[in-house]
Design a protein around this motif. Structure first.
Motif, PDB file in Angstrom:
ATOM      1  N   GLY A  68      -8.872  15.205 -76.349  1.00 15.37           N
ATOM      2  CA  GLY A  68      -9.890  14.709 -75.435  1.00 15.37           C
ATOM      3  C   GLY A  68     -10.705  13.562 -75.982  1.00 15.37           C
ATOM      4  N   GLU A  69     -11.398  12.921 -75.067  1.00 18.06           N
ATOM      5  CA  GLU A  69     -12.313  11.843 -75.423  1.00 18.06           C
ATOM      6  C   GLU A  69     -13.459  11.798 -74.431  1.00 18.06           C
ATOM      7  OE1 GLU A  69     -12.646   8.285 -73.914  1.00 18.06           O
ATOM      8  OE2 GLU A  69     -10.572   7.817 -73.474  1.00 18.06           O
ATOM      9  N   ALA A  70     -14.540  11.151 -74.848  1.00 20.16           N
ATOM     10  CA  ALA A  70     -15.720  11.004 -74.006  1.00 20.16           C
ATOM     11  C   ALA A  70     -16.101   9.533 -73.941  1.00 20.16           C
ATOM     12  CB  ALA A  70     -16.888  11.814 -74.579  1.00 20.16           C
ATOM     13  N   SER A  71     -16.100   8.993 -72.740  1.00 23.90           N
ATOM     14  CA  SER A  71     -16.523   7.597 -72.541  1.00 23.90           C
ATOM     15  C   SER A  71     -17.365   7.526 -71.272  1.00 23.90           C
ATOM     16  CB  SER A  71     -15.313   6.668 -72.408  1.00 23.90           C
ATOM     17  OG  SER A  71     -14.650   6.508 -73.630  1.00 23.90           O
ATOM     18  N   THR A  72     -18.658   7.345 -71.437  1.00 22.15           N
ATOM     19  CA  THR A  72     -19.517   7.247 -70.258  1.00 22.15           C
ATOM     20  C   THR A  72     -19.211   5.994 -69.448  1.00 22.15           C
ATOM     21  OG1 THR A  72     -21.293   6.147 -71.487  1.00 22.15           O
ATOM     22  CG2 THR A  72     -21.379   8.564 -71.337  1.00 22.15           C
ATOM     23  N   HIS A  73     -18.517   5.044 -70.055  1.00 22.70           N
ATOM     24  CA  HIS A  73     -18.121   3.838 -69.314  1.00 22.70           C
ATOM     25  C   HIS A  73     -17.219   4.188 -68.133  1.00 22.70           C
ATOM     26  CE1 HIS A  73     -19.852   1.477 -72.487  1.00 22.70           C
ATOM     27  NE2 HIS A  73     -19.033   1.983 -73.373  1.00 22.70           N
ATOM     28  N   TYR A  74     -16.599   5.351 -68.188  1.00 19.41           N
ATOM     29  CA  TYR A  74     -15.700   5.762 -67.112  1.00 19.41           C
ATOM     30  C   TYR A  74     -16.460   6.178 -65.850  1.00 19.41           C
ATOM     31  CZ  TYR A  74     -12.215   5.930 -70.897  1.00 19.41           C
ATOM     32  OH  TYR A  74     -11.383   5.633 -71.953  1.00 19.41           O
ATOM     33  N   ALA A  75     -17.771   6.314 -65.956  1.00 17.18           N
ATOM     34  CA  ALA A  75     -18.600   6.667 -64.796  1.00 17.18           C
ATOM     35  C   ALA A  75     -19.673   5.600 -64.590  1.00 17.18           C
ATOM     36  CB  ALA A  75     -19.231   8.044 -65.007  1.00 17.18           C
ATOM     37  N   LYS A  76     -19.235   4.350 -64.636  1.00 18.07           N
ATOM     38  CA  LYS A  76     -20.152   3.233 -64.414  1.00 18.07           C
ATOM     39  C   LYS A  76     -19.631   2.328 -63.298  1.00 18.07           C
ATOM     40  CE  LYS A  76     -22.249   3.183 -68.974  1.00 18.07           C
ATOM     41  NZ  LYS A  76     -22.479   2.408 -70.207  1.00 18.07           N
ATOM     42  N   TYR A  77     -19.248   2.956 -62.222  1.00 15.78           N
ATOM     43  CA  TYR A  77     -18.832   2.222 -61.035  1.00 15.78           C
ATOM     44  C   TYR A  77     -20.101   1.755 -60.323  1.00 15.78           C
ATOM     45  CZ  TYR A  77     -16.678   1.246 -56.546  1.00 15.78           C
ATOM     46  OH  TYR A  77     -16.255   0.639 -55.405  1.00 15.78           O
ATOM     47  N   PRO A  78     -20.162   0.584 -59.765  1.00 13.21           N
ATOM     48  CA  PRO A  78     -19.136  -0.429 -59.590  1.00 13.21           C
ATOM     49  C   PRO A  78     -19.039  -1.445 -60.730  1.00 13.21           C
ATOM     50  CG  PRO A  78     -21.041  -1.030 -58.285  1.00 13.21           C
ATOM     51  CD  PRO A  78     -21.367   0.271 -58.967  1.00 13.21           C
ATOM     52  N   LEU A  79     -19.837  -1.272 -61.801  1.00 18.45           N
ATOM     53  CA  LEU A  79     -19.747  -2.202 -62.921  1.00 18.45           C
ATOM     54  C   LEU A  79     -18.318  -2.278 -63.445  1.00 18.45           C
ATOM     55  CD1 LEU A  79     -21.139  -4.071 -65.000  1.00 18.45           C
ATOM     56  CD2 LEU A  79     -21.583  -2.011 -66.377  1.00 18.45           C
ATOM     57  N   PHE A  80     -17.712  -1.124 -63.667  1.00 14.90           N
ATOM     58  CA  PHE A  80     -16.316  -1.060 -64.104  1.00 14.90           C
ATOM     59  C   PHE A  80     -15.496  -0.390 -63.006  1.00 14.90           C
ATOM     60  CE2 PHE A  80     -18.532  -0.634 -68.368  1.00 14.90           C
ATOM     61  CZ  PHE A  80     -18.392  -1.971 -68.684  1.00 14.90           C
ATOM     62  N   GLN A  81     -14.512  -1.096 -62.499  1.00 17.20           N
ATOM     63  CA  GLN A  81     -13.721  -0.591 -61.376  1.00 17.20           C
ATOM     64  C   GLN A  81     -12.287  -0.300 -61.802  1.00 17.20           C
ATOM     65  OE1 GLN A  81     -14.251  -2.925 -57.803  1.00 17.20           O
ATOM     66  NE2 GLN A  81     -16.383  -3.333 -58.304  1.00 17.20           N
ATOM     67  N   GLY A  82     -11.646   0.611 -61.075  1.00 18.59           N
ATOM     68  CA  GLY A  82     -10.243   0.931 -61.313  1.00 18.59           C
ATOM     69  C   GLY A  82      -9.995   1.917 -62.436  1.00 18.59           C
ATOM     70  N   VAL A  83     -11.051   2.427 -63.046  1.00 17.12           N
ATOM     71  CA  VAL A  83     -10.903   3.320 -64.196  1.00 17.12           C
ATOM     72  C   VAL A  83     -10.210   4.617 -63.799  1.00 17.12           C
ATOM     73  CG1 VAL A  83     -12.152   4.640 -65.950  1.00 17.12           C
ATOM     74  CG2 VAL A  83     -12.899   2.321 -65.368  1.00 17.12           C
ATOM     75  N   ALA A  84     -10.643   5.236 -62.719  1.00 19.98           N
ATOM     76  CA  ALA A  84     -10.052   6.512 -62.301  1.00 19.98           C
ATOM     77  C   ALA A  84      -8.554   6.361 -62.066  1.00 19.98           C
ATOM     78  CB  ALA A  84     -10.745   7.031 -61.042  1.00 19.98           C
ATOM     79  N   ASN A  85      -8.151   5.288 -61.443  1.00 17.52           N
ATOM     80  CA  ASN A  85      -6.732   5.047 -61.190  1.00 17.52           C
ATOM     81  C   ASN A  85      -5.962   4.866 -62.497  1.00 17.52           C
ATOM     82  OD1 ASN A  85      -4.329   4.552 -59.743  1.00 17.52           O
ATOM     83  ND2 ASN A  85      -4.710   2.361 -59.820  1.00 17.52           N
ATOM     84  N   ARG A  86      -6.539   4.143 -63.444  1.00 15.54           N
ATOM     85  CA  ARG A  86      -5.848   3.945 -64.726  1.00 15.54           C
ATOM     86  C   ARG A  86      -5.693   5.258 -65.487  1.00 15.54           C
ATOM     87  NH1 ARG A  86      -8.364  -0.977 -64.046  1.00 15.54           N
ATOM     88  NH2 ARG A  86     -10.319  -0.433 -65.067  1.00 15.54           N
ATOM     89  N   ILE A  87      -6.716   6.103 -65.458  1.00 19.77           N
ATOM     90  CA  ILE A  87      -6.601   7.412 -66.117  1.00 19.77           C
ATOM     91  C   ILE A  87      -5.546   8.251 -65.399  1.00 19.77           C
ATOM     92  CG2 ILE A  87      -7.784   9.590 -66.615  1.00 19.77           C
ATOM     93  CD1 ILE A  87     -10.344   7.926 -67.078  1.00 19.77           C
ATOM     94  N   TYR A  88      -5.550   8.206 -64.078  1.00 16.44           N
ATOM     95  CA  TYR A  88      -4.562   8.965 -63.305  1.00 16.44           C
ATOM     96  C   TYR A  88      -3.143   8.481 -63.606  1.00 16.44           C
ATOM     97  CZ  TYR A  88      -2.063  11.016 -59.402  1.00 16.44           C
ATOM     98  OH  TYR A  88      -1.157  11.715 -58.643  1.00 16.44           O
ATOM     99  N   GLN A  89      -2.945   7.184 -63.686  1.00 16.47           N
ATOM    100  CA  GLN A  89      -1.624   6.643 -64.001  1.00 16.47           C
ATOM    101  C   GLN A  89      -1.186   7.068 -65.405  1.00 16.47           C
ATOM    102  OE1 GLN A  89       0.379   5.158 -61.783  1.00 16.47           O
ATOM    103  NE2 GLN A  89      -1.269   5.488 -60.310  1.00 16.47           N
ATOM    104  N   TYR A  90      -2.136   7.174 -66.313  1.00 17.23           N
ATOM    105  CA  TYR A  90      -1.849   7.590 -67.682  1.00 17.23           C
ATOM    106  C   TYR A  90      -1.481   9.078 -67.738  1.00 17.23           C
ATOM    107  CZ  TYR A  90      -2.815   8.913 -72.539  1.00 17.23           C
ATOM    108  OH  TYR A  90      -2.730   9.436 -73.805  1.00 17.23           O
ATOM    109  N   ASN A  91      -2.282   9.933 -67.044  1.00 17.71           N
ATOM    110  CA  ASN A  91      -2.016  11.371 -67.052  1.00 17.71           C
ATOM    111  C   ASN A  91      -2.589  12.015 -65.792  1.00 17.71           C
ATOM    112  OD1 ASN A  91      -1.625  14.067 -67.497  1.00 17.71           O
ATOM    113  ND2 ASN A  91      -2.497  14.096 -69.553  1.00 17.71           N
TER     114      ASN A  91
END
Length: 181
Positions: A68-91
Motif C-alpha cells: 500500500g501507499e498513501a498520497s493525499t494528492h490522489y484526492a485533490k480534484y480538480p487540481l489533479f485530474q484523471g487519477v482515479a482512472n489511472r489507479i483503476y487501469q493499474y489495478n
C-alpha cells in the motif's frame, strides 16, 4: 519480485493519512511504501519516475496481503485530474481508503500548513481571504466531489471510508475492519 500495489490511502490532506500509513505499516500482512506521498498516479508529479522506481518503494516481506501507499494528492480534484482512472487501469481490484476529517477543521489545518510553507511561496493571506480566494481549501474538503472520482471506476466494496475521528478514537478497530474486507 513483481509487486502490484493493491491498497491506496487516497484521503484528504490533514486528515490523519500519515498516522494511518504508519498504523498499516505495522501490520504483519501489510507493506506500505517507504516514501509517503509518492504521488505516482498524478501526471503533474510523476516526472521521470517509472514503474520500476514505484515498485522499489515497497519492502518485500513474507506473507504480505497488501502492498500500500498513501498520497493525499490522489484526492485533490480538480487540481489533479484523471487519477482515479489511472489507479483503476493499474489495478482495478485495489482497495481504497478515503479518510476525511471535519471539513472546517481540515480547512483550518490546511491553511496553517500553507502558512508554515510561506518561505517557499505558501499562504500569506489571512484565513478568511485565503479561503475566499483559493478554491483548493474548499475543494479538498468537498468529500462527495473527491469520492465521486473513484466511484466512477471502483466498486463500492473496494472503497473504505473512515473519519479522522474514528481513527484517533480507535485505530485498532479501523485496521481490523479494513483487514476483514
Amino acid at each position: 519480485m513483481n509487486i502490484k500495489v493493491n491498497l491506496f490511502i487516497i484521503g484528504a490532506m490533514k486528515s490523519g493519512t500519515t498516522s494511518l500509513h504508519e498504523y498499516l505499516n505495522d501490520h504483519p500482512q501489510i507493506s506500505m511504501s517507504t516514501e509517503k506521498e509518492p504521488g505516482y498516479f498524478v501526471d503533474e508529479l510523476k516526472k521521470d519516475r517509472d514503474e520500476q522506481w514505484y515498485q522499489g518503494l515497497f519492502p518485500e516481506r513474507e506473507n504480505i496481503r497488501y502492498f500500500g501507499e498513501a498520497s493525499t494528492h490522489y484526492a485533490k480534484y480538480p487540481l489533479f485530474q484523471g487519477v482515479a482512472n489511472r489507479i483503476y487501469q493499474y489495478n482495478p481490484e485495489a482497495k481504497l481508503i478515503y479518510i476525511m476529517r471535519n471539513p472546517f477543521n481540515r480547512i483550518v489545518s490546511h491553511y496553517w500548513h500553507e502558512v508554515r510553507a510561506a518561505h517557499s511561496g505558501g499562504e500569506a493571506a489571512n484565513i478568511s481571504s485565503a479561503i475566499k480566494s483559493r478554491r483548493d481549501y474548499q475543494d479538498f474538503s468537498n468529500y462527495p466531489l473527491q469520492l465521486q472520482q473513484y466511484y466512477q471506476f471502483f466498486q463500492a466494496k473496494n472503497i473504505y471510508v473512515v473519519t479522522f475521528e474514528q481513527l484517533t478514537k480507535n485505530p485498532e478497530s479501523v485496521i481490523c475492519t479494513l483487514m476483514s474486507g
